[in-house]
Write a protein that holds these residues in place. Structure first.
Motif, short mmCIF file in Angstrom:
data_model
loop_
_atom_site.label_atom_id
_atom_site.label_comp_id
_atom_site.label_asym_id
_atom_site.label_seq_id
_atom_site.Cartn_x
_atom_site.Cartn_y
_atom_site.Cartn_z
N PRO A 251 0.83 -1.21 0.00
CA PRO A 251 0.00 0.00 0.00
C PRO A 251 0.86 1.26 0.00
O PRO A 251 1.88 1.33 0.67
CB PRO A 251 -0.81 -0.11 1.29
CG PRO A 251 -0.25 -1.23 2.06
CD PRO A 251 0.71 -1.98 1.20
N VAL A 252 0.46 2.19 -0.80
CA VAL A 252 1.11 3.49 -0.85
C VAL A 252 0.11 4.48 -0.28
O VAL A 252 -0.73 4.99 -1.00
CB VAL A 252 1.49 3.87 -2.29
CG1 VAL A 252 2.17 5.22 -2.33
CG2 VAL A 252 2.36 2.79 -2.91
N LEU A 253 0.16 4.69 1.00
CA LEU A 253 -0.79 5.58 1.64
C LEU A 253 -0.21 6.97 1.73
O LEU A 253 0.96 7.15 2.02
CB LEU A 253 -1.13 5.07 3.04
CG LEU A 253 -1.80 3.69 3.11
CD1 LEU A 253 -2.02 3.30 4.56
CD2 LEU A 253 -3.11 3.70 2.37
N ARG A 254 -1.06 7.92 1.47
CA ARG A 254 -0.62 9.30 1.65
C ARG A 254 -1.73 10.06 2.36
O ARG A 254 -2.90 9.73 2.24
CB ARG A 254 -0.29 9.95 0.31
CG ARG A 254 -1.45 10.08 -0.61
CD ARG A 254 -1.07 10.72 -1.90
NE ARG A 254 -2.27 10.74 -2.74
CZ ARG A 254 -2.37 11.30 -3.88
NH1 ARG A 254 -1.33 11.91 -4.40
NH2 ARG A 254 -3.48 11.29 -4.57
N GLU A 255 -1.34 11.02 3.09
CA GLU A 255 -2.30 11.81 3.85
C GLU A 255 -3.13 12.66 2.90
O GLU A 255 -2.60 13.25 1.96
CB GLU A 255 -1.55 12.71 4.83
CG GLU A 255 -2.46 13.38 5.83
CD GLU A 255 -1.67 14.14 6.87
OE1 GLU A 255 -2.04 15.26 7.17
OE2 GLU A 255 -0.67 13.59 7.37
N VAL A 256 -4.42 12.67 3.13
CA VAL A 256 -5.31 13.48 2.31
C VAL A 256 -5.38 14.87 2.92
O VAL A 256 -5.74 15.02 4.08
CB VAL A 256 -6.71 12.84 2.24
CG1 VAL A 256 -7.65 13.70 1.44
CG2 VAL A 256 -6.62 11.44 1.65
N ALA A 257 -5.04 15.86 2.12
CA ALA A 257 -5.04 17.24 2.61
C ALA A 257 -6.47 17.75 2.73
O ALA A 257 -7.29 17.54 1.85
CB ALA A 257 -4.25 18.13 1.67
N MET A 258 -6.77 18.37 3.85
CA MET A 258 -8.07 19.00 4.07
C MET A 258 -7.84 20.50 4.11
O MET A 258 -6.81 20.96 4.61
CB MET A 258 -8.68 18.53 5.38
CG MET A 258 -9.02 17.06 5.44
SD MET A 258 -9.66 16.63 7.05
CE MET A 258 -11.37 16.49 6.66
N PRO A 259 -8.81 21.26 3.61
CA PRO A 259 -8.66 22.71 3.73
C PRO A 259 -8.60 23.11 5.20
O PRO A 259 -9.20 22.46 6.05
CB PRO A 259 -9.94 23.25 3.09
CG PRO A 259 -10.59 22.12 2.39
CD PRO A 259 -10.05 20.85 2.98
N THR A 260 -7.88 24.14 5.48
CA THR A 260 -7.78 24.62 6.86
C THR A 260 -8.31 26.04 6.95
O THR A 260 -8.30 26.79 5.96
CB THR A 260 -6.32 24.59 7.37
OG1 THR A 260 -5.54 25.41 6.52
CG2 THR A 260 -5.77 23.19 7.39
#
Length: 122
Positions: free
Chosen positions: A28-37
């Protein structure tokens, strides 16, 4: 990828990729999903409340608590919009009835009795 390799990509509902799995070994190549801040300002009382509910374990962090508050606000705004639309529909029906002459005139002396009769027939 070479012949015979299969790649499957999983996506979050918000559109972020959470990983790919290749046919040769599951890597698995997991990456953090960016959320607007956003930067928001809270009163001291609001900040203490958020801290208390996070510390009590009701939410994992302040962001989760605030997102829950926003979901509640979204629901309330939707309910308000539906109520407003219902009132507009009822107002239009009343105006249409007036235009057709479908109404009953009530003199001032009988107004209370007429209104009481409306509330008991519903």
């Amino acid at each position: 990828m070479g012949e015979g390799n299969i790649s499957v990509t999983y996506w979050l509902a918000g559109g972020g990729c959470i990983g790919k799995i290749a046919s040769f070994g599951i890597l698995p190549v997991l990456r953090e999903v960016a959320m607007p801040t956003r930067k928001i300002n809270l009163t001291a009382e609001q900040d203490a409340f958020v801290e208390d509910i996070v510390r009590a374990g009701k939410y994992q962090d302040a962001s989760e608590a605030i997102r829950d508050v926003l979901r509640g606000l979204q629901q309330r705004v939707q309910a308000d919009d539906l109520q407003l639309e219902l009132l507009r529909t009822q107002l239009k029906a009343g105006r249409d009835a007036l235009d057709r002459g479908s109404f009953t005139e009530v003199n001032d002396a009988d107004l209370d009795t007429a209104l009481d009769g409306l509330s008991t027939t519903r």
